[in-house]
Scaffold this motif. Structure first.
Motif, mmCIF file in Angstrom:
data_model
loop_
_atom_site.group_PDB
_atom_site.id
_atom_site.type_symbol
_atom_site.label_atom_id
_atom_site.label_comp_id
_atom_site.label_asym_id
_atom_site.label_seq_id
_atom_site.Cartn_x
_atom_site.Cartn_y
_atom_site.Cartn_z
ATOM 1 N N TRP A 110 0.826 -1.202 0.000
ATOM 2 C CA TRP A 110 0.000 0.000 0.000
ATOM 3 C C TRP A 110 0.859 1.250 0.000
ATOM 4 C CZ3 TRP A 110 -4.537 1.161 -1.456
ATOM 5 C CH2 TRP A 110 -5.538 0.185 -1.442
ATOM 6 N N ARG A 111 1.917 1.219 0.826
ATOM 7 C CA ARG A 111 2.773 2.399 0.878
ATOM 8 C C ARG A 111 3.363 2.678 -0.496
ATOM 9 N NH1 ARG A 111 6.241 0.709 5.417
ATOM 10 N NH2 ARG A 111 4.419 -0.197 6.385
ATOM 11 N N TRP A 112 3.830 1.613 -1.123
ATOM 12 C CA TRP A 112 4.394 1.783 -2.463
ATOM 13 C C TRP A 112 3.354 2.310 -3.430
ATOM 14 C CZ3 TRP A 112 8.862 2.430 -4.394
ATOM 15 C CH2 TRP A 112 9.997 1.938 -3.722
ATOM 16 N N ALA A 113 2.197 1.693 -3.373
ATOM 17 C CA ALA A 113 1.137 2.066 -4.309
ATOM 18 C C ALA A 113 0.774 3.534 -4.149
ATOM 19 C CB ALA A 113 -0.087 1.188 -4.082
ATOM 20 N N ALA A 114 0.675 3.975 -2.880
ATOM 21 C CA ALA A 114 0.282 5.354 -2.613
ATOM 22 C C ALA A 114 1.329 6.317 -3.155
ATOM 23 C CB ALA A 114 0.099 5.565 -1.110
ATOM 24 N N THR A 115 2.590 5.968 -2.935
ATOM 25 C CA THR A 115 3.665 6.830 -3.418
ATOM 26 C C THR A 115 3.606 6.963 -4.933
ATOM 27 O OG1 THR A 115 4.971 5.909 -1.647
ATOM 28 C CG2 THR A 115 6.144 7.238 -3.278
ATOM 29 N N VAL A 116 3.452 5.816 -5.581
ATOM 30 C CA VAL A 116 3.425 5.822 -7.041
ATOM 31 C C VAL A 116 2.227 6.617 -7.535
ATOM 32 C CG1 VAL A 116 3.100 4.382 -9.090
ATOM 33 C CG2 VAL A 116 4.691 3.664 -7.291
ATOM 34 N N LEU A 117 1.069 6.375 -6.911
ATOM 35 C CA LEU A 117 -0.157 7.048 -7.317
ATOM 36 C C LEU A 117 -0.008 8.560 -7.179
ATOM 37 C CD1 LEU A 117 -3.010 6.286 -8.275
ATOM 38 C CD2 LEU A 117 -3.757 6.614 -5.918
ATOM 39 N N PHE A 118 0.561 8.983 -6.058
ATOM 40 C CA PHE A 118 0.727 10.407 -5.797
ATOM 41 C C PHE A 118 1.597 11.035 -6.877
ATOM 42 C CE2 PHE A 118 3.046 13.927 -3.797
ATOM 43 C CZ PHE A 118 1.971 14.724 -3.425
ATOM 44 N N THR A 119 2.726 10.397 -7.149
ATOM 45 C CA THR A 119 3.652 10.915 -8.156
ATOM 46 C C THR A 119 2.956 11.049 -9.507
ATOM 47 O OG1 THR A 119 5.283 9.617 -7.002
ATOM 48 C CG2 THR A 119 5.980 10.622 -9.075
ATOM 49 N N VAL A 120 2.203 10.006 -9.873
ATOM 50 C CA VAL A 120 1.524 10.009 -11.160
ATOM 51 C C VAL A 120 0.516 11.154 -11.216
ATOM 52 C CG1 VAL A 120 -0.125 8.737 -12.600
ATOM 53 C CG2 VAL A 120 1.875 7.573 -11.664
ATOM 54 N N CYS A 121 -0.241 11.332 -10.115
ATOM 55 C CA CYS A 121 -1.266 12.386 -10.086
ATOM 56 C C CYS A 121 -0.642 13.762 -10.252
ATOM 57 C CB CYS A 121 -2.040 12.341 -8.767
ATOM 58 S SG CYS A 121 -3.208 10.985 -8.749
ATOM 59 N N VAL A 122 0.389 14.015 -9.475
ATOM 60 C CA VAL A 122 1.047 15.323 -9.542
ATOM 61 C C VAL A 122 1.558 15.560 -10.951
ATOM 62 C CG1 VAL A 122 3.043 16.651 -8.755
ATOM 63 C CG2 VAL A 122 1.619 15.407 -7.100
ATOM 64 N N GLY A 123 2.179 14.539 -11.500
ATOM 65 C CA GLY A 123 2.722 14.648 -12.853
ATOM 66 C C GLY A 123 1.623 14.956 -13.849
ATOM 67 N N ALA A 124 0.508 14.236 -13.710
ATOM 68 C CA ALA A 124 -0.587 14.400 -14.653
ATOM 69 C C ALA A 124 -1.173 15.796 -14.555
ATOM 70 C CB ALA A 124 -1.663 13.343 -14.388
ATOM 71 N N ILE A 125 -1.359 16.271 -13.314
ATOM 72 C CA ILE A 125 -1.946 17.605 -13.126
ATOM 73 C C ILE A 125 -1.044 18.664 -13.751
ATOM 74 C CG2 ILE A 125 -2.469 19.362 -11.375
ATOM 75 C CD1 ILE A 125 -3.375 16.900 -9.603
ATOM 76 N N TRP A 126 0.220 18.530 -13.463
ATOM 77 C CA TRP A 126 1.184 19.486 -14.029
ATOM 78 C C TRP A 126 1.140 19.445 -15.551
ATOM 79 C CZ3 TRP A 126 5.518 18.423 -17.075
ATOM 80 C CH2 TRP A 126 6.365 19.514 -17.306
ATOM 81 N N TYR A 127 1.121 18.219 -16.096
ATOM 82 C CA TYR A 127 1.168 18.049 -17.546
ATOM 83 C C TYR A 127 -0.057 18.660 -18.208
ATOM 84 C CZ TYR A 127 1.615 15.809 -22.092
ATOM 85 O OH TYR A 127 1.721 15.569 -23.436
#
Lengths: 351, 197
Positions: A110-127
């Protein structure tokens, strides 16, 4: 080859079953065996029927597995047979262990998943903030469904392009070329506007498609209603508009049965549907979905009527079928297929 | 019939193992495509004959694909011969490309699934036929002894055994009977389509 008579299969299967039963009876003799050999040699049809019966007989050997542990003379009931423990998985195979193992592993995952998800979201929003993705297109032979931010969905047909502008202020899509099917989420405060050349289609929430080709715009409504340049079009209706040079476009509305309207959108599952359609039109339809273009060289061929459902990208199969079923010859010249009438008395050979 | 160029036994085993296992899929395909349901059994049988004879000369590397292609060619031949030229039938035949993959789940049934199929087929038999088949196959009782045990004439046992075995065969291999009876026809036969244009 054996010639086939209709209704032959049933009696033949009877005969084959009879052979098998005789073969496994106490009275089976050498002479019988010879007779069976002869019967099988007489035709492949007999042989094949016998093989099928024999395979069943051998498979039935395994009934013994199901009968294991039963008193002799007891025939299990159908329920007992089909609900047998053999078919319900083997008991006691340690499911709880698997669950416990999962539970222990979960926090780390879960910790890994959350980290990955967060990174992806931030990246997507920025993009998306920097490069609003508002242009979509499909290649020839490809369809694609695009979810929009308001909950609507657009399905693009082959070789199509749209521009999307959906915001708090309003919803608008421009069909640059090709065909798109819209499933518009209801929102009375934000009309959904589709522009196709000079046409302006306005809806609040419904399902419809817009085709823009050769200066013509065709709107097919399958649910609810839409307004095309201010004219209301209801479900099952098809509106066509051809912009004559310099004039305001004329709108023609046809009433169709709803299934028929739906059928005009069968491209969404990759099919084209024809009902007594002139081959000329059918070919034009295929040409939309394939890089390889079909050309008709003969007016008699152009007038042939075709019916059926075809996979839009299986051009070669369609051409083969035409050659099989119609007096048509196809010649391949590089990227083109030219259809001409077949001269009488020169049938195409067996496939 | 052609004399096989390889030992007949090998060919027979190959045929059962690689071709007959697809009967259900083949029947489904034929049912979907062919306008006359009454002819489907015969089509299936004739397809087998073609495949068997062809395999006697040369064993196909893709048996399943080969089987379906043979069925397709057979239908096209029939359409030509019968002058029932309907592009609609042809279109359906050509949906073969899609169907072969779609209909493949039973392709390599595991031994367990196979047993289940057998159990279901067996369970679907009428009780009097089921009992006889059971005694013959599981307890290996002769037909005369079954007749004695059940107190019926030997002829009756024979008749029921035959009937039961025939049904078992269809249920085990085909098992699309129910579909055959339930499925409404999606389209009708068109005559002389080539001349329509």
């Amino acid at each position: 080859m054996d010639s086939m008579r209709i209704g032959n299969a049933g009696p033949l299967k009877d005969a084959a079953a009879e052979w098998i039963l005789r073969q496994h009876s106490a009275e089976w003799s050498e002479a019988d065996a010879m007779e069976l050999q002869q019967w099988m040699r007489a035709s492949t049809t007999n042989r094949v029927a016998y093989l099928r019966a024999r395979a069943t007989w051998e498979a039935a050997e395994r009934l013994k597995v199901l009968g294991a542990g039963l008193e002799p003379g007891v025939v299990p009931s159908p329920e007992v047979l089909t609900d047998s423990a053999y078919f319900n998985g083997r008991p006691g195979q340690g499911d709880p262990v698997t669950h416990r193992g999962l539970a222990r592993a979960m926090p780390v995952n879960w910790r890994w998943a959350a980290t990955v998800l967060f990174t992806v979201c931030v990246g997507a929003i920025w993009y998306y903030a920097r490069f609003p993705a508002n242009e979509y297109s499909t290649a020839v032979g490809v369809t694609s469904t695009i979810p929009l931010s308001d909950g609507s969905r657009v399905t693009l047909n082959t070789n199509s392009e749209i521009q999307v502008a959906v915001s708090e202020a309003g919803r608008s899509v421009t069909l640059e070329h090709g065909e798109a099917f819209f499933e518009v989420a209801k929102d009375p405060n934000r009309p959904f506007v589709v522009r196709a050349g000079a046409e302006r289609i306005v809806v609040l929430g419904t399902k419809f498609s817009v085709l823009r080709t050769n200066g013509e715009v065709r709107v097919v409504v399958t649910e609810g209603r839409v307004w095309v340049n201010g004219t209301q079009i209801a479900a099952g209706e098809v509106a066509r508009s051809k912009a004559a040079r310099g004039n305001t476009p004329q709108l023609a509305v046809e009433q169709r049965a709803l299934p028929e309207a739906e059928e005009m959108l069968s491209w969404r599952s990759g099919f084209v549907v024809f009902h007594e359609t002139p081959l000329e039109d059918a070919v034009a339809e295929f040409n939309r979905y394939n890089d390889k273009q079909v050309v008709i060289r003969d007016p008699r061929v152009a007038e042939l009527k075709v019916s059926g459902n075809f996979k839009a990208t299986y051009l070669e199969s369609f051409i083969n079928l035409l050659e099989d079923g119609f007096p048509v010859v196809a010649e391949r010249h590089g990227g083109r297929i030219v259809l001409t009438a077949r001269a009488a008395g020169s049938p195409k050979g067996n496939p | 019939m052609l004399e096989p160029s390889c030992p007949a036994d090998q060919l027979d085993d190959w045929f059962v193992r690689e071709i007959l296992v697809h009967e259900q899929a083949l029947l489904r395909f034929l049912l979907r495509v062919w306008p006359d349901r009454a002819e489907v059994d015969d089509l299936c049988q004739e397809t087998y004959v073609r495949v068997y004879e062809s395999a006697a000369r040369e064993r196909p590397t893709q048996p399943r694909g080969f089987l379906f292609a043979a069925a397709r060619h057979l239908m096209i031949d029939k359409i030509r011969r019968g002058r029932i030229v309907s592009i609609e039938v042809m279109g359906n035949i050509d949906s073969l490309n899609v169907l072969v993959d779609e209909l493949s789940p039973e392709h390599r049934a595991s031994a367990g699934q196979d047993l289940r199929r057998l159990a279901q087929a067996f369970a679907s038999l009428p009780a009097n036929c089921r009992d006889i088949i059971w005694m013959m196959k599981v307890e290996e009782v002769t037909q005369s002894d079954i007749a004695r045990r059940m107190g019926v004439p030997r002829k009756t046992v024979e008749k029921r055994a035959l009937r039961g075995f025939r049904m078992l065969q269809e249920a085990y291999f085909g098992a699309v009977e129910a579909e055959m009876n339930q499925r409404p026809r999606e389209w009708t036969r068109a005559q002389g389509g080539a001349d329509r244009g």
